[in-house]
Design a protein around this motif. Structure first.
Motif, PDB file in Angstrom:
ATOM      1  N   PRO A  40     -84.975  34.804 -25.815  1.00  0.00           N
ATOM      2  CA  PRO A  40     -83.536  34.603 -25.740  1.00  0.00           C
ATOM      3  C   PRO A  40     -83.458  33.340 -24.788  1.00  0.00           C
ATOM      4  O   PRO A  40     -83.360  33.216 -23.786  1.00  0.00           O
ATOM      5  CB  PRO A  40     -83.139  35.920 -24.949  1.00  0.00           C
ATOM      6  N   ASP A  41     -83.610  31.946 -25.505  1.00  0.00           N
ATOM      7  CA  ASP A  41     -83.437  31.096 -24.515  1.00  0.00           C
ATOM      8  C   ASP A  41     -82.202  30.036 -25.307  1.00  0.00           C
ATOM      9  O   ASP A  41     -82.270  28.619 -24.945  1.00  0.00           O
ATOM     10  CB  ASP A  41     -84.680  30.177 -24.921  1.00  0.00           C
ATOM     11  N   GLY A  42     -81.341  30.664 -26.029  1.00  0.00           N
ATOM     12  CA  GLY A  42     -80.285  29.728 -26.407  1.00  0.00           C
ATOM     13  C   GLY A  42     -80.573  29.065 -27.747  1.00  0.00           C
ATOM     14  O   GLY A  42     -79.587  28.650 -28.541  1.00  0.00           O
ATOM     15  N   ASN A  43     -81.933  29.138 -28.106  1.00  0.00           N
ATOM     16  CA  ASN A  43     -81.947  28.577 -29.402  1.00  0.00           C
ATOM     17  C   ASN A  43     -82.577  29.616 -30.559  1.00  0.00           C
ATOM     18  O   ASN A  43     -82.933  29.418 -31.498  1.00  0.00           O
ATOM     19  CB  ASN A  43     -83.379  27.768 -29.348  1.00  0.00           C
ATOM     20  N   CYS A  44     -82.239  30.714 -30.060  1.00  0.00           N
ATOM     21  CA  CYS A  44     -82.830  31.926 -30.927  1.00  0.00           C
ATOM     22  C   CYS A  44     -82.225  32.141 -32.469  1.00  0.00           C
ATOM     23  O   CYS A  44     -82.714  32.160 -33.316  1.00  0.00           O
ATOM     24  CB  CYS A  44     -82.534  33.270 -30.099  1.00  0.00           C
ATOM     25  N   PHE A  45     -80.795  31.431 -32.486  1.00  0.00           N
ATOM     26  CA  PHE A  45     -80.412  31.717 -33.793  1.00  0.00           C
ATOM     27  C   PHE A  45     -80.973  30.667 -34.714  1.00  0.00           C
ATOM     28  O   PHE A  45     -81.434  30.994 -35.807  1.00  0.00           O
ATOM     29  CB  PHE A  45     -78.843  31.355 -33.717  1.00  0.00           C
ATOM     30  N   CYS A  62     -92.344  23.571 -32.481  1.00  0.00           N
ATOM     31  CA  CYS A  62     -91.327  24.530 -32.693  1.00  0.00           C
ATOM     32  C   CYS A  62     -89.977  23.941 -32.336  1.00  0.00           C
ATOM     33  O   CYS A  62     -89.090  23.872 -33.289  1.00  0.00           O
ATOM     34  CB  CYS A  62     -91.581  26.010 -32.031  1.00  0.00           C
ATOM     35  N   ASP A  63     -89.819  23.428 -31.183  1.00  0.00           N
ATOM     36  CA  ASP A  63     -88.376  22.660 -31.027  1.00  0.00           C
ATOM     37  C   ASP A  63     -88.261  21.560 -31.603  1.00  0.00           C
ATOM     38  O   ASP A  63     -86.984  21.330 -31.869  1.00  0.00           O
ATOM     39  CB  ASP A  63     -88.555  22.273 -29.496  1.00  0.00           C
ATOM     40  N   PRO A 105     -77.257  19.557 -28.360  1.00  0.00           N
ATOM     41  CA  PRO A 105     -77.907  19.952 -27.158  1.00  0.00           C
ATOM     42  C   PRO A 105     -78.614  21.348 -27.334  1.00  0.00           C
ATOM     43  O   PRO A 105     -78.334  22.314 -27.721  1.00  0.00           O
ATOM     44  CB  PRO A 105     -77.068  20.188 -25.839  1.00  0.00           C
ATOM     45  N   MET A 106     -80.206  21.234 -26.783  1.00  0.00           N
ATOM     46  CA  MET A 106     -80.874  22.304 -26.992  1.00  0.00           C
ATOM     47  C   MET A 106     -80.401  23.537 -26.086  1.00  0.00           C
ATOM     48  O   MET A 106     -79.822  23.191 -24.957  1.00  0.00           O
ATOM     49  CB  MET A 106     -82.370  22.109 -26.561  1.00  0.00           C
ATOM     50  N   GLY A 107     -80.610  24.718 -26.500  1.00  0.00           N
ATOM     51  CA  GLY A 107     -80.280  25.799 -25.570  1.00  0.00           C
ATOM     52  C   GLY A 107     -78.654  26.197 -25.558  1.00  0.00           C
ATOM     53  O   GLY A 107     -78.307  27.252 -24.928  1.00  0.00           O
ATOM     54  N   ALA A 121     -80.082  18.532 -19.161  1.00  0.00           N
ATOM     55  CA  ALA A 121     -80.041  19.647 -20.285  1.00  0.00           C
ATOM     56  C   ALA A 121     -78.917  20.427 -20.062  1.00  0.00           C
ATOM     57  O   ALA A 121     -78.444  20.695 -18.842  1.00  0.00           O
ATOM     58  CB  ALA A 121     -81.285  20.134 -20.272  1.00  0.00           C
ATOM     59  N   PRO A 122     -78.488  21.193 -21.219  1.00  0.00           N
ATOM     60  CA  PRO A 122     -77.279  22.220 -20.898  1.00  0.00           C
ATOM     61  C   PRO A 122     -77.379  23.179 -19.918  1.00  0.00           C
ATOM     62  O   PRO A 122     -76.326  23.406 -18.958  1.00  0.00           O
ATOM     63  CB  PRO A 122     -77.095  22.883 -22.273  1.00  0.00           C
ATOM     64  N   GLY A 123     -78.430  23.578 -19.610  1.00  0.00           N
ATOM     65  CA  GLY A 123     -78.461  24.751 -18.525  1.00  0.00           C
ATOM     66  C   GLY A 123     -78.827  24.324 -17.289  1.00  0.00           C
ATOM     67  O   GLY A 123     -78.773  25.010 -16.146  1.00  0.00           O
ATOM     68  N   ASP A 124     -78.753  22.957 -17.049  1.00  0.00           N
ATOM     69  CA  ASP A 124     -79.273  22.387 -15.865  1.00  0.00           C
ATOM     70  C   ASP A 124     -77.884  21.565 -15.256  1.00  0.00           C
ATOM     71  O   ASP A 124     -77.644  20.416 -15.768  1.00  0.00           O
ATOM     72  CB  ASP A 124     -80.304  21.317 -16.141  1.00  0.00           C
TER      73      ASP A 124
END
Lengths: 282, 168
Positions: free
Chosen positions: A96-101, A178-179, A220-222, B95-98
């Motif tokens: 669950p890191d915001g990239n899961c979809f 993966c990223d 953006p990632m996440g 980054a978005p979470g940051d």
């Protein structure tokens, strides 16, 4: 988190101001130090998730026994798990890191690509057409070509041979590998939204323009995916995505499912959505 | 993926050399190490930083462009969004979470399709229009808001200093 232990102030204890919170000690930090602490704490939380959850589980897990223990004191969710178990039997969980979809879609694409030559061929043909999609969306070449090439190289390794490719360890163990692939799906989604923005803009709710939406919510990632990103990705992939929704709505005996695109087609990618998170189910 | 990062940085350097944006120069400090760049930023026209040439360092992580670089002015700077030690605090570098200052949820974030050029152009805009909602330097933000003439005088002193001129 425990508040930091500090030496009490030299003044005698008074009861004049019992509301002064202990967090007031942070006011002695400079803004720069405060910001550094915020960043450090965020990184610690991320690290904890990273070290405890794999990017994707290496094998599908039995659906009921995986989910039911999470909801032992929750009759609504328990009943929903039972409903879902009538149709689906397995789950592959994602970090669950915001990239899961995007990661779940990526995994299933590659997995189906290894199950049949026809699908693999279709993906490779699609990949060739995506170069034009990225150009049409106006991306500067050097910012996207590495991701495009890397995706194509990875696609070309898919094979139906036995023993089957170990996809989890090949592409879903090292975050960098993966990223890189996940980023490509984000760019592709953003490109589809941009080139057909006259259509997709009708559904914008969180940003005034599509340009802003893709910059804030897609690239953006996440950043998690919502309806708009899912519609766009399913469209540009040309692969149907079915989402089974599990939330705190009415207790229902029926599956709540959303189809992208809507219709009677095939949906090789099936995701289970629980608020804020997507997993793959089979 | 350091190989991918290097490829990307070389491509960006080439692009910046072939089509340099106005008022910006940037490239590796040493061609043996593409992960550390130096940039020169001209103060935007018709602002109090006009005429200045501000040097800065950019340091890239091994997983660039998945993660953003860090940027730090190597000259004295007095600006609401630059920490007293020179580090630049701008949403495109996060980054978005940051979101250290908690005010950037609606601003442009780092993503792998950003670039050195876009960062530097954002920093030029930031020089022209400080964002005093999320100050990295409280003194500068306060002065910018409450005593603009004094802020402008400080900026002009900085400009002259970067050019090697004595204070006015």
């Amino acid at each position: 988190m425990d508040p930091p232990t500090t030496t009490p102030p030299p003044s005698p204890p008074t009861h004049d101001d019992p509301t002064t919170p202990s967090s007031m000690v942070t006011t002695s930090l400079t803004p720069s130090e405060q910001d550094d602490l915020t960043i450090k704490q965020t990184q610690e939380i991320e690290l904890e998730i990273t070290t405890t959850t794999p990017l994707i589980t290496p094998h599908p897990l039995p659906l009921g026994p995986t989910l039911l223990p999470l909801y032992t004191s929750d009759p609504i969710y328990t009943s929903k798990v039972h409903t879902i178990c009538k149709t689906f039997t397995k789950i592959r969980r994602t970090r669950p890191d915001g990239n899961c979809f995007y990661r779940a879609v990526l995994f299933r694409l590659f997995e189906v690509g290894c199950e049949g030559e026809e699908f693999h061929k279709k993906l490779e043909d699609k990949w060739k057409s995506w170069k034009g999609v990225l150009v049409e969306a106006g991306y500067t070449q050097f910012t996207v070509e590495d991701f495009y090439d890397h995706f194509g190289e990875s696609l070309s390794t898919l094979t139906t041979s036995t023993p089957p490719l170990d996809l989890p360890s090949l592409y879903f163990t090292s975050p960098a590998t993966c990223d890189y692939l996940t980023v490509f799906l984000r760019i592709l989604t953003a490109a589809e939204l941009t080139r057909n923005s006259s259509f997709y803009s009708n559904f914008l709710t969180t940003a005034p323009t599509m340009e802003e939406f893709t910059k804030l919510e897609v690239e953006p990632m996440g950043k998690e995916a919502d309806h708009l990103q899912i519609s766009a990705l399913a469209a540009v992939l040309g692969v149907g995505i079915k989402i089974i929704y599990m939330d705190r709505g009415e207790d229902s005996e029926e599956l709540v499912e959303h189809l992208f695109p809507e219709g009677e087609g095939e949906y090789p990618i099936v995701l289970l959505y629980r608020p804020g998170h997507y997993d793959l189910i089979y | 993926m350091a190989g991918a990062a290097l490829r990307r940085l070389m491509a960006e350097y080439k692009q910046l050399t072939l089509n340099p944006p106005e008022g910006i120069l940037a490239g590796p400090v040493d061609e043996e190490n593409f992960f550390e760049w130096e940039a020169l930023i001209s103060g935007p026209e018709s602002t109090c930083f006009d005429g200045g040439v501000f040097p800065a360092k950019l340091v890239f992580p091994p997983d660039y462009p998945l993660s953003p670089p860090k940027m730090k002015f190597s000259c004295d700077m007095f600006h609401p969004n630059v920490y007293p030690d020179g580090r630049v605090c701008i949403s495109i570098l996060h980054a978005p979470g940051d979101d250290p200052t908690g005010y950037e949820s609606r601003s442009e974030r780092w993503s792998p399709v950003q670039s050195v050029e876009k960062i530097l152009l954002s920093v030029v805009s930031l020089l022209a229009e400080p964002n005093d909602e999320s100050p990295a330097c409280v003194d500068a933000a306060k002065m910018w808001r409450e005593n603009k003439p004094e802020f402008e005088r400080r900026a002009v002193r900085l400009v002259r200093y970067t050019l090697g001129l004595p204070p006015p």
